[in-house]
Enzyme design. Structure first.
Site, PDB file in Angstrom:
ATOM      1  N   ASP A 108       0.869  -1.177   0.000  1.00  0.00           N
ATOM      2  CA  ASP A 108       0.000   0.000   0.000  1.00  0.00           C
ATOM      3  C   ASP A 108       0.907   1.229   0.000  1.00  0.00           C
ATOM      4  O   ASP A 108       2.093   1.135   0.337  1.00  0.00           O
ATOM      5  CB  ASP A 108      -0.887  -0.034   1.251  1.00  0.00           C
ATOM      6  CG  ASP A 108      -1.648   1.257   1.471  1.00  0.00           C
ATOM      7  OD1 ASP A 108      -2.317   1.721   0.536  1.00  0.00           O
ATOM      8  OD2 ASP A 108      -1.542   1.817   2.580  1.00  0.00           O
ATOM      9  N   ASP A 120      -0.207   5.138   0.829  1.00  0.00           N
ATOM     10  CA  ASP A 120      -0.447   6.163   1.845  1.00  0.00           C
ATOM     11  C   ASP A 120      -0.411   5.567   3.249  1.00  0.00           C
ATOM     12  O   ASP A 120      -1.103   4.585   3.543  1.00  0.00           O
ATOM     13  CB  ASP A 120      -1.808   6.828   1.613  1.00  0.00           C
ATOM     14  CG  ASP A 120      -1.841   7.644   0.335  1.00  0.00           C
ATOM     15  OD1 ASP A 120      -0.946   7.483  -0.504  1.00  0.00           O
ATOM     16  OD2 ASP A 120      -2.778   8.449   0.177  1.00  0.00           O
TER      17      ASP A 120
END
Length: 241
Positions: free
Chosen positions: A33, A35
């Site tokens: 991922d 953020d």
């Protein structure tokens, strides 16, 4: 691997359902991922700051990451709509002034590459930022969302892509599985690393799931949970040798 209950493997590092030490070279792909995992910010919240709407957008982001909003796509569309009129120059300022790699990101990516793993970035964020992170870290594959721009400013809409409309949790899972298939890997040879509820589908599909400073629901389901320290603490569980 033996199936073990949760235990503190080391201070700030919890493992469950696995028996370390593992070998990084037993895996062929690591999916990140972006953020709050690879980078220190939630990009949509920082863009909203330029529109004077950070608190409103951040509240939606936080609820979505905790899993309190069932429809991630709707939550993202709502947040992006609030960004209408933000100039592209303001997004570049986010990169220049606020976006930083999280501690240990470069070390972990380098160790994975040295062990023969390919790297994948899958994000519910935006290509404007994911392309920057991809190039900075030399990642192999990416998938994220495209913000529509007109006249040098955001329109408040997203652009459909050939694979679909929005990279949500299900799309992250599909991309991880498709990349495994492309590389000729069983999903059990993939590592998935994230912090929010929309990372759980890909983490559930991977052979090793890693939570990084994550929401409680994600920590509870991950095989490895890094609660203190950098991303490279995964190397304490999966040795690079």
């Amino acid at each position: 691997m033996s199936m073990l209950p949760p235990s503190e493997f080391a201070p700030g590092l919890t493992v469950q359902r696995i028996a370390p030490p593992l070998k990084l070279s037993d895996f062929g792909l690591i999916a990140f991922d972006m953020d709050s995992t690879l980078i220190n910010i939630e990009c949509v919240d920082e863009i909203a700051d330029a529109a004077g709407r950070k608190a409103e957008v951040a509240a939606i982001t936080e609820a979505a990451m905790r899993g309190e909003i069932a429809d991630y796509k709707d939550s993202l569309r709502r947040r992006v709509a609030l960004l209408q009129g933000v100039p592209v120059a303001a997004m570049q300022q986010v990169i220049d002034r606020r976006l930083q790699l999280n501690p240990g990101a470069e070390t972990l990516v380098q160790a994975c590459r040295a062990a023969g793993l390919k790297t994948l970035l899958v994000s519910g964020g935006f290509t404007f930022f994911s392309d920057h992170v991809r190039d900075r870290l030399g990642l192999d594959f990416t998938r994220s969302n495209v913000l529509e721009v007109a006249g040098g400013a955001l329109t408040g809409r997203l652009v459909d892509q050939h694979w679909g409309d929005i990279c949500d949790g299900e799309e992250k899972r599909k991309m991880l599985l498709a990349t495994c298939a492309q590389l000729g890997l069983a999903p059990s040879r993939a590592i998935a690393m994230g912090d929010g509820a929309n990372d759980l589908p890909m983490m559930g599909a991977a052979g090793l799931s890693v939570a990084y400073h994550a929401k409680p629901a994600v920590r509870a389901q991950a095989m490895v949970s890094i609660e203190h320290g950098g991303l490279d603490r995964l190397l304490e569980v999966a040795s690079p040798g």
